[in-house]
Design a protein around this motif. Structure first.
Motif, PDB file in Angstrom:
ATOM      1  N   ALA A  67      53.898  58.641   6.584  1.00  0.00           N
ATOM      2  CA  ALA A  67      54.988  58.353   5.769  1.00  0.00           C
ATOM      3  C   ALA A  67      56.090  57.602   6.648  1.00  0.00           C
ATOM      4  N   TYR A  70      55.020  54.009   7.156  1.00  0.00           N
ATOM      5  CA  TYR A  70      55.252  53.215   5.644  1.00  0.00           C
ATOM      6  C   TYR A  70      56.635  52.843   5.671  1.00  0.00           C
ATOM      7  N   SER A  71      57.532  53.713   5.882  1.00  0.00           N
ATOM      8  CA  SER A  71      58.876  53.685   6.226  1.00  0.00           C
ATOM      9  C   SER A  71      59.480  52.442   6.916  1.00  0.00           C
ATOM     10  N   THR A  74      58.159  49.079   5.528  1.00  0.00           N
ATOM     11  CA  THR A  74      58.818  48.488   4.225  1.00  0.00           C
ATOM     12  C   THR A  74      60.393  48.423   4.540  1.00  0.00           C
TER      13      THR A  74
ATOM     14  N   GLU B 159      59.495  67.172   7.449  1.00  0.00           N
ATOM     15  CA  GLU B 159      59.097  66.952   8.512  1.00  0.00           C
ATOM     16  C   GLU B 159      59.433  68.204   9.768  1.00  0.00           C
ATOM     17  N   SER B 165      55.480  66.020   6.660  1.00  0.00           N
ATOM     18  CA  SER B 165      55.828  64.657   6.584  1.00  0.00           C
ATOM     19  C   SER B 165      55.091  63.994   5.548  1.00  0.00           C
ATOM     20  N   ALA B 166      55.114  64.588   4.251  1.00  0.00           N
ATOM     21  CA  ALA B 166      54.550  63.952   3.155  1.00  0.00           C
ATOM     22  C   ALA B 166      55.278  63.322   2.532  1.00  0.00           C
ATOM     23  N   LEU B 167      56.712  63.297   2.838  1.00  0.00           N
ATOM     24  CA  LEU B 167      57.706  62.490   2.101  1.00  0.00           C
ATOM     25  C   LEU B 167      58.339  61.501   3.309  1.00  0.00           C
ATOM     26  N   GLY B 168      58.792  60.365   2.735  1.00  0.00           N
ATOM     27  CA  GLY B 168      59.500  59.501   3.532  1.00  0.00           C
ATOM     28  C   GLY B 168      60.306  58.525   2.886  1.00  0.00           C
ATOM     29  N   LEU B 169      60.996  57.883   3.626  1.00  0.00           N
ATOM     30  CA  LEU B 169      61.996  56.702   2.846  1.00  0.00           C
ATOM     31  C   LEU B 169      61.310  55.536   2.708  1.00  0.00           C
ATOM     32  N   ALA B 170      60.860  54.934   1.658  1.00  0.00           N
ATOM     33  CA  ALA B 170      60.141  53.649   1.649  1.00  0.00           C
ATOM     34  C   ALA B 170      61.308  52.485   1.084  1.00  0.00           C
ATOM     35  N   GLY B 171      61.047  51.380   1.588  1.00  0.00           N
ATOM     36  CA  GLY B 171      61.927  50.250   0.999  1.00  0.00           C
ATOM     37  C   GLY B 171      63.226  50.178   1.694  1.00  0.00           C
ATOM     38  N   ALA B 181      53.937  59.098   1.213  1.00  0.00           N
ATOM     39  CA  ALA B 181      53.397  57.999   2.229  1.00  0.00           C
ATOM     40  C   ALA B 181      52.822  56.796   1.407  1.00  0.00           C
ATOM     41  N   ALA B 182      53.170  55.417   1.617  1.00  0.00           N
ATOM     42  CA  ALA B 182      52.759  54.523   0.983  1.00  0.00           C
ATOM     43  C   ALA B 182      52.879  54.466  -0.529  1.00  0.00           C
ATOM     44  N   GLU B 183      53.956  55.234  -0.836  1.00  0.00           N
ATOM     45  CA  GLU B 183      54.295  55.223  -2.545  1.00  0.00           C
ATOM     46  C   GLU B 183      52.996  55.587  -3.410  1.00  0.00           C
ATOM     47  N   LEU B 184      52.252  56.619  -2.675  1.00  0.00           N
ATOM     48  CA  LEU B 184      51.220  57.061  -3.266  1.00  0.00           C
ATOM     49  C   LEU B 184      51.633  58.168  -4.148  1.00  0.00           C
TER      50      LEU B 184
END
Lengths: 166, 578
Positions: A67, A70-71, A74, B159, B165-171, B181-184
């Motif tokens: 995660a 990827y963060s 992106t 985290e 850490s299953a979740l994160g900020l994307a974009g 992760a990876a917007e899955l």
């Protein structure tokens, strides 16, 4: 869902030499702190882009959550999850270049290559990147191909310039 | 580090160096509104709701990330501060769906509360709203990113506290989204489904998969015999949903409330918690005497199980093969109880009330069909039970206490403490000690394994054989403990792990507002409830004794093996959850 997942699932185009290089780069950084960005940078140079498989390899190798990788990938415009062409065509859309016709240059590049900004041609020869001001306002509109700079470029010269690259 | 003295809204306050202005203000009796801030877990100043004016500073400062300094003069309610705060809130709300009336968090939403407190009556900003698909991929947790305000509390708790850490900020920018992760889909990444993210979410962006509909339907179906089991941790938390003091013990009222909902039998997971102790205790003794895999690790917590399957698949042999009490109950309800009551198991519908979101996943595991049917049909969190009770206007705190039904409603104090970190260990020790030594314990209280410390250790002398035990709660601590075992740095015979901080009383299905203070109060309630019971050792449970005599035979026997024990599945570390 956005970019990244679908393309990268089919990243079967990475050669075993490239994978070996990736592992070498990871090994060099492993165990150090605050090295995710430089590591990803080098890996991208080796592979050309950062599909999910490669992000996973980096995450596992550096023991960083996927995660987080990827963060970072992106967040920074520097990183790409789609393949980048052999030649990077950059068009400056900073204010000065824009008012001098940068948008028309971009349109022409897109027309000649048959792709949109942010995309790569099927033969992986070219990709188009829109740049913000590159600090060459006096030369605007500016187009770059890799490290070559084309100053005061006119749309009707675009095809001729691109033809030089193979 | 020394102290610093500063002035906040005219009040002088002295705090240790490093304290944030927000915390200093709280000590001075000034409450600064905040949104993304979560003490010790999420202190990143991302929402800007907590801005204050500091004399001499050019810009307003986010008080949650601004350290208090000597001589600082802070104002929290100037016109400039109020206007900025309102603007910030309006901007957040301008990208938030107006679905409050139908939102699961209506009434317990921090954004709603703030908008109300700040008197927001109109939104001056109109613009594009983020649009993302709702993620309903898991049987436990629903993600609705459109309701997310990007506070990142979930990312931080996952985290820092859980080490997952299953979740994160994307974009980036407007395209930013909190996602796996990876917007899955969440089901495709290594997520324990513990639900700690749901507990800290200020809005309805994260919630449990709602099973109330399925339960209402079963309750209304005359062909179904609907039985319910209640986990130990519910009795010290349900009251909070109805305004009771945290930690209040509402066991009897909860039973009455469940009868009011129309359950045919109100049973207790404590019955199978006691049974777990007999099976697991004997399993431990067998491993000790026959040279089995040690340390043996408890297997009651389904979030913990999913975690080890993802992150330490090479250590699965350490797990006790015992099913969790919830699943033992389901398997027995549709076999032993069905036989005893003369009811066809296909007509029995088993509902669990659990403090847990991962239990919803556990009951759908393919191994959990020992009766020939899905052993547990539906799992409700404490919050969902409270919603059903509110729907019929039943406030358990106002009901006369009632008793559980026999025999599956009979439990001991040892079972009650399963709800708190260290409780399974203590319950096991109470039984193992007496079985091995054939002596009665002078005191049943093993206080070394109680309390909120992340990793606890103790040694127990079983008539000459010293058993080294360890207890961890919260998956971040579990990770530390496992790494110590793996590296050989520490050596134990028996380990208890619970996925959630504080154990089940702090589970992801508990009332919104769960924090360390409330966890401690619920733990106190748990030990009080244990103390109040006449029987406090699992092997003294008369209903469990009868179960062995009438049905199972002996612990670890053939029938137990078939109904009460299970196996585990190594899972990928990153994604492709299969």
């Amino acid at each position: 869902m956005s970019m990244g997942c679908c393309e990268s699932k089919c990243a079967g185009d990475i050669t075993s030499e490239q994978w070996a290089l990736v592992d070498e780069i990871i090994a060099k950084y492993k165990g150090q702190r605050g090295i995710l960005i430089p590591c990803l940078h080098e890996v991208q140079e080796a592979v050309g882009y950062l599909p999910l498989e490669v992000q996973e390899r980096v995450a596992a190798g550096l023991d960083v959550p996927l995660a987080d990788v990827y963060s970072v990938v992106t967040f920074y415009a520097l990183f790409s999850t789609t393949p980048i062409g052999k030649h990077q065509v950059g068009i400056c859309m900073g204010t000065a270049c824009y008012v001098r016709g940068g948008d028309k240059v971009l349109e022409k590049v897109e027309e000649v290559l048959g792709i949109k900004a942010g995309e790569t041609t099927d033969d992986r020869l070219f990709s188009i990147q829109v740049m913000r001001c590159i600090g060459a306002c006096g030369l605007g509109p500016v187009m770059t191909v890799d490290d070559d700079i084309y100053a005061r470029i006119k749309p009707d010269r675009v095809a001729e310039v691109l033809a030089k690259y193979s | 580090m020394g102290d610093v003295t500063l002035t906040i809204d005219g009040r002088q306050v002295t705090v240790p160096e490093g304290t944030s202005v927000l915390e200093a203000a709280a000590q001075a009796g000034v409450n600064i509104p905040s949104l993304c801030y979560l003490k010790d877990i999420n202190e990143i100043g991302s929402c800007r709701v907590c801005v204050v004016e500091i004399e001499g500073a050019r810009a307003l400062a986010a008080s949650c990330v601004t350290p208090a300094a000597n001589g600082m003069v802070v104002h929290t309610n100037t016109k400039r501060v109020r206007e900025a705060r309102r603007a910030v809130l309006e901007l957040i709300i301008s990208n938030h769906p107006f679905e409050c009336l139908t939102c699961v968090r209506s009434g317990s939403c921090e954004l709603q509360d703030l908008a109300e407190a700040m008197g927001i009556r109109e939104i001056r900003f109109e613009g594009e709203k983020a649009q993302h698909a709702v993620d309903e991929s898991t049987p436990s947790i629903v993600r609705d990113p459109d309701k997310c305000i990007l506070c990142r509390r979930c990312v931080s708790v996952c985290e820092k506290v859980q080490g997952v850490s299953a979740l994160g900020l994307a974009g980036r920018g407007f395209d930013s989204v909190v996602s796996p992760a990876a917007e899955l889909p969440l089901n495709d990444v290594a997520c324990a489904l513990c639900g700690q993210c749901v507990l800290v979410c200020p809005t309805g962006a994260l919630s449990e998969v709602d099973s109330t509909g399925a339960v209402w339907e079963a309750l209304g179906d005359p062909s179904k015999h609907v039985v319910v089991q209640t986990a130990p941790a519910i009795r010290v938390a349900l009251g909070e949903e109805f305004g009771a003091v945290p930690g209040s013990i509402v066991t009897g009222q909860m039973v009455a409330a469940l009868r009011a909902l129309g359950f045919d039998k109100v049973f207790d997971t404590n019955f199978t918690a006691d049974l777990t102790i007999l099976e697991e205790g004997n399993e431990l003794l067998k491993r000790l005497s026959e040279g089995g895999k040690l340390p043996m690790i408890t297997s009651c917590s389904p979030g913990w199980i999913k975690f080890i399957e993802h992150f330490y698949p090479d250590m699965l042999e350490h797990l006790s093969t015992c099913k969790s009490p919830q699943q033992m109950f389901g398997a027995l309800a549709k076999t032993y109880y069905a036989e005893k009551a003369g009811i066809d198991p296909k007509d029995i519908f088993v509902v669990s009330i659990m403090p847990c979101t991962a239990k919803k996943f556990e009951c759908t595991r393919p191994e959990m069909r020992s009766s020939g049917y899905q052993d547990v049909d539906a799992v409700l969190t404490t919050r969902e039970l409270a919603r059903m009770l509110r729907e019929i206007g039943a406030d358990p705190t106002e009901l006369e206490p009632e008793e559980f039904d026999a025999p599956l409603g009979i439990g001991t104090g040892a079972a009650v403490i399963f709800g708190a970190t260290g409780g399974v260990m203590e319950a096991a020790l109470r039984t193992v000690y007496e079985v091995v030594t054939e002596k009665e314990l002078e005191s049943v209280d093993f206080t070394d394994v109680r309390g909120f410390e992340g990793i606890k250790e103790a040694e127990v002398d079983l008539d000459g054989t010293v058993v080294r035990v360890a207890v961890a709660h919260g998956l971040g601590n579990a990770r530390k403990l496992l790494d110590m075992v793996k590296s050989g740095e520490a050596s134990y015979e028996f380990i208890e792990i619970m996925a959630c901080p504080g154990g089940c009383i702090g589970g992801g299905g508990q009332p919104i507002g769960t924090n360390t203070e409330r966890r401690l109060e619920r733990i106190e309630g748990i030990y009080e409830a244990d103390k109040a019971l006449p029987l406090r050792k699992s092997h003294e449970n008369p209903a469990v004794k009868a179960l062995y005599e009438e049905f199972l035979g002996e612990p670890l026997g053939e029938k137990s093996h078939e109904l009460l024990h299970t196996h585990y599945t190594p899972r990928g570390r990153w994604h492709w959850s299969k």
